[in-house]
Design a protein around this motif. Structure first.
Motif, PDB file in Angstrom:
ATOM      1  N   THR A  49       0.857  -1.174   0.000  1.00 18.98           N
ATOM      2  CA  THR A  49       0.000   0.000   0.000  1.00 18.98           C
ATOM      3  C   THR A  49       0.894   1.225   0.000  1.00 18.98           C
ATOM      4  OG1 THR A  49      -1.782   1.175   1.124  1.00 18.98           O
ATOM      5  CG2 THR A  49      -0.190   0.049   2.522  1.00 18.98           C
ATOM      6  N   ASP A  51      -0.510   4.089   1.333  1.00 18.12           N
ATOM      7  CA  ASP A  51      -1.186   4.897   2.346  1.00 18.12           C
ATOM      8  C   ASP A  51      -0.548   4.650   3.719  1.00 18.12           C
ATOM      9  OD1 ASP A  51      -2.947   5.933   4.299  1.00 18.12           O
ATOM     10  OD2 ASP A  51      -4.690   5.573   3.022  1.00 18.12           O
ATOM     11  N   GLU A  54      -3.067   3.994   6.653  1.00 18.17           N
ATOM     12  CA  GLU A  54      -3.634   2.653   6.566  1.00 18.17           C
ATOM     13  C   GLU A  54      -2.604   1.610   7.002  1.00 18.17           C
ATOM     14  OE1 GLU A  54      -5.371  -0.501   3.236  1.00 18.17           O
ATOM     15  OE2 GLU A  54      -4.634   1.457   2.591  1.00 18.17           O
ATOM     16  N   ASN A  58      -2.936  -0.943  10.150  1.00 18.76           N
ATOM     17  CA  ASN A  58      -2.845  -2.392   9.951  1.00 18.76           C
ATOM     18  C   ASN A  58      -1.728  -3.003  10.790  1.00 18.76           C
ATOM     19  OD1 ASN A  58      -4.997  -2.724   8.185  1.00 18.76           O
ATOM     20  ND2 ASN A  58      -3.749  -2.383   6.367  1.00 18.76           N
TER      21      ASN A  58
END
Length: 80
Positions: A49, A51, A54, A58
């Motif tokens: 990813t 981001d 995010e 996670n």
């Protein structure tokens, strides 16, 4: 792609027999001036990813659910 590091360490006050064993072994190898040794774990994780928020969310979830035993361990997340 984001690379990150999750570091897991024992909470203060939790006995660390492995750290004590390492401390004794270092003394036996001739290293002096060692006050104490605490052991921990490091996980290097690559996330697919871009981001950062995010990824951090996670990684914290991974640490809370699997990588760290929150009863006796603390963790930190670092985006590299």
């Amino acid at each position: 792609m984001i690379k990150a590091r999750v570091t897991v360490t024992l909470k203060n006050g939790v006995l660390d027999p492995q750290g004590k064993a390492i401390e004794g072994a270092l003394g036996g190898l001739g290293f002096s001036g060692i006050g104490s040794v605490r052991q921990g774990k490091v996980f290097d994780v690559t996330l697919e990813t871009a981001d950062r928020m995010e990824a951090e969310a996670n990684l914290k979830s991974m640490a809370e659910r699997l990588l760290a035993n929150q009863v006796i361990e603390d963790f930190s997340v670092e985006i590299l």
